[in-house]
Every structure is written in C-alpha cells, then in structure tokens.
Design an enzyme around this catalytic site. Structure first.
Site, PDB file in Angstrom:
ATOM      1  N   LYS A 237       0.837  -1.203   0.000  1.00  0.00           N
ATOM      2  CA  LYS A 237       0.000   0.000   0.000  1.00  0.00           C
ATOM      3  C   LYS A 237       0.875   1.258   0.000  1.00  0.00           C
ATOM      4  CE  LYS A 237      -3.674  -2.438   2.585  1.00  0.00           C
ATOM      5  NZ  LYS A 237      -4.617  -2.336   3.714  1.00  0.00           N
TER       6      LYS A 237
ATOM      7  N   TYR B 218     -12.444  -3.892  -2.883  1.00  0.00           N
ATOM      8  CA  TYR B 218     -12.944  -3.789  -1.511  1.00  0.00           C
ATOM      9  C   TYR B 218     -14.473  -3.795  -1.483  1.00  0.00           C
ATOM     10  CZ  TYR B 218      -8.279  -2.669   0.444  1.00  0.00           C
ATOM     11  OH  TYR B 218      -6.970  -2.706   0.871  1.00  0.00           O
TER      12      TYR B 218
ATOM     13  N   ASN C  83      -1.909  -0.190   7.439  1.00  0.00           N
ATOM     14  CA  ASN C  83      -1.334  -1.489   7.811  1.00  0.00           C
ATOM     15  C   ASN C  83      -0.495  -2.126   6.703  1.00  0.00           C
ATOM     16  OD1 ASN C  83      -3.365  -2.325   6.121  1.00  0.00           O
ATOM     17  ND2 ASN C  83      -4.551  -3.377   7.707  1.00  0.00           N
TER      18      ASN C  83
ATOM     19  N   HIS D 100      -1.867  -5.538   1.607  1.00  0.00           N
ATOM     20  CA  HIS D 100      -3.056  -6.355   1.390  1.00  0.00           C
ATOM     21  C   HIS D 100      -2.613  -7.757   0.986  1.00  0.00           C
ATOM     22  CE1 HIS D 100      -6.788  -7.980  -0.203  1.00  0.00           C
ATOM     23  NE2 HIS D 100      -6.058  -8.405  -1.223  1.00  0.00           N
TER      24      HIS D 100
ATOM     25  N   GLU E 192      -8.491 -12.118  -7.431  1.00  0.00           N
ATOM     26  CA  GLU E 192      -7.765 -10.843  -7.290  1.00  0.00           C
ATOM     27  C   GLU E 192      -6.549 -10.792  -8.204  1.00  0.00           C
ATOM     28  OE1 GLU E 192      -7.052 -10.386  -3.066  1.00  0.00           O
ATOM     29  OE2 GLU E 192      -9.176 -10.060  -2.661  1.00  0.00           O
TER      30      GLU E 192
HETATM   31  P1  IDP Z   1      -7.409  -7.274   5.688  1.00  0.00           P
HETATM   32  O1  IDP Z   1      -6.627  -6.227   4.919  1.00  0.00           O
HETATM   33  O2  IDP Z   1      -6.660  -7.727   6.917  1.00  0.00           O
HETATM   34  O3  IDP Z   1      -7.887  -8.417   4.830  1.00  0.00           O
HETATM   35  P2  IDP Z   1     -10.152  -6.226   5.596  1.00  0.00           P
HETATM   36  O4  IDP Z   1     -11.182  -6.450   6.662  1.00  0.00           O
HETATM   37  O5  IDP Z   1     -10.317  -6.938   4.294  1.00  0.00           O
HETATM   38  O6  IDP Z   1      -8.720  -6.558   6.275  1.00  0.00           O
HETATM   39  O7  IDP Z   1     -10.067  -4.669   5.355  1.00  0.00           O
HETATM   40  C1  IDP Z   1      -9.351  -4.164   4.264  1.00  0.00           C
HETATM   41  C2  IDP Z   1      -8.574  -2.939   4.703  1.00  0.00           C
HETATM   42  O8  IDP Z   1      -9.482  -1.921   5.111  1.00  0.00           O
HETATM   43  C3  IDP Z   1      -7.686  -3.163   5.921  1.00  0.00           C
HETATM   44  O9  IDP Z   1      -6.427  -3.743   5.599  1.00  0.00           O
HETATM   45  C4  IDP Z   1      -7.549  -1.766   6.466  1.00  0.00           C
HETATM   46  O10 IDP Z   1      -6.555  -1.039   5.740  1.00  0.00           O
HETATM   47  C5  IDP Z   1      -8.909  -1.166   6.173  1.00  0.00           C
HETATM   48  N1  IDP Z   1      -9.769  -1.265   7.343  1.00  0.00           N
HETATM   49  C6  IDP Z   1     -10.434  -2.349   7.785  1.00  0.00           C
HETATM   50  N2  IDP Z   1     -11.106  -2.068   8.922  1.00  0.00           N
HETATM   51  C7  IDP Z   1     -10.852  -0.767   9.189  1.00  0.00           C
HETATM   52  C8  IDP Z   1     -11.253   0.124  10.249  1.00  0.00           C
HETATM   53  O11 IDP Z   1     -11.987  -0.249  11.168  1.00  0.00           O
HETATM   54  N3  IDP Z   1     -10.763   1.383  10.184  1.00  0.00           N
HETATM   55  C9  IDP Z   1      -9.949   1.829   9.181  1.00  0.00           C
HETATM   56  N4  IDP Z   1      -9.551   1.036   8.170  1.00  0.00           N
HETATM   57  C10 IDP Z   1      -9.986  -0.244   8.188  1.00  0.00           C
HETATM   58 MG    MG Z   2      -9.264  -8.415   3.299  1.00  0.00          MG
END
Ligand code: IDP
Ligand code: MG
Length: 154
Positions: free
Chosen positions: A9, A49, A112, A115, A126
C-alpha cells in the site's frame, strides 16, 4: 498451487518498506509470478474492496489507496493464502503478533502496509483482477526441491 494477490500500500512505499516486506515473502520460499507498480482508481478499489464499500471508513481507505502508487505482486506457494496471512498479521496492527509484518512495522489499522488475499478463491479472482495474462510468468524455481516435498509441489 494457490495464488495470492499482494498490494504494498502507499504507506509501504512512502516509508521505504517495500524491500523489507518483499524480502519476508521471498525468504519464506514463495514464488513471484508477477510484480508491477501502478496507481489505483476508484472503480478498481470498489471492486477489490466490495465487502467494505458501505463502511464508514471506506472513503478514507479509498483516498489513501489512491494517494500514491502501489506495488502489486502475484505470489504462488503450497497453501500460501493462509501462510501469507500469518506472515502479514492481524488487520489491526496493534493486535498483530510480533514477528509479523503488521506487528513489527505498523500501528494504524488504516495504515497497515499490505493487502493479501483471504481465501484461495479470492486469490485467483484478485490476481486476475490486477494482472493481465502477459504480466504473469510461468517458470521453474530451482530451489523448490529444497522447499517442498514432492507431493506439495505437484
Ligand atoms: P485485511 O486487509 O486484513 O484483509 P479487511 O477487513 O479486508 O482486512 O479490510 C481491508 C482494509 O481496510 C484493511 O487492511 C484496512 O486497511 C482497512 N480497514 C479495515 N477495517 C478498518 C477500520 O476499522 N478502520 C480503518 N480502516 C480499516
Ligand atoms: Mg481483506
């Protein structure tokens, strides 16, 4: 073998962590099938997403993912979807185990770093969404005999 889509990212590129992150996948023994730099647009992000577009944080996530280029990778390995998620760590980096990418290198959930696909089916979908056929490379990795037992690489 399974395939996973990885996205480094904008925070990974801006913080100069691309090499550190790619190194962790390489040393695991995963094969890089494709790798490129690109910018993401709203339509691609909405497809990628789709499970999050109605969340309150989606707009911020979309803006952040468009804020600078990303590196996308297609990785291959035996049951790699699960093992890559373990290397990545929990979505909230403050709950991610030490030793994982997010546990070691990140703090904010919306920052974070990486992905990774969350199922074998989504890995296939994907990779196909982000890579054209000519951007994926089918080749033998000479170290496979040292990484896998025969039945794991067949
Ligand atoms: P993942 O990346 O661990 O698979 P997902 O639930 O698929 O997690 O969410 C995709 C991305 O959306 C996350 O990596 C994060 O960057 C963002 N995200 C998910 N939940 C939150 C939140 O509660 N606040 C802000 N960003 C979030
Ligand atoms: Mg995810």
């Amino acid at each position: 073998m399974e395939r996973t889509l990885i996205i480094l990212k904008p925070d990974a590129l801006q913080r100069g962590l691309a090499g550190e992150i790619i190194k962790r996948f390489e040393r695991k023994g995963l094969k890089i099938l494709g790798i490129k730099m690109m910018t993401l647009d709203s339509a691609l992000l909405a497809a990628h997403y789709a499970h999050l577009t109605d969340k309150p944080f989606y707009k911020g996530l979309e803006e952040f993912m468009k804020s600078s280029p990303v590196i996308v990778m297609a990785l291959e390995g035996y049951e790699c979807v699960n093992s890559i998620r373990i290397i990545l760590g929990a979505t909230n980096p403050r709950e991610a185990e030490a030793g994982t990418i997010r546990g070691d290198l990140a703090i904010g959930t919306g920052r974070n770093l990486v992905h990774a696909s969350d199922s074998k089916e989504n890995g296939e979908k994907e990779v196909a969404r982000f890579f054209k056929a000519g951007e994926l490379f089918d080749y033998d990795k000479s170290e496979y005999a040292l990484i896998y037992e025969g039945h794991e690489r067949s």
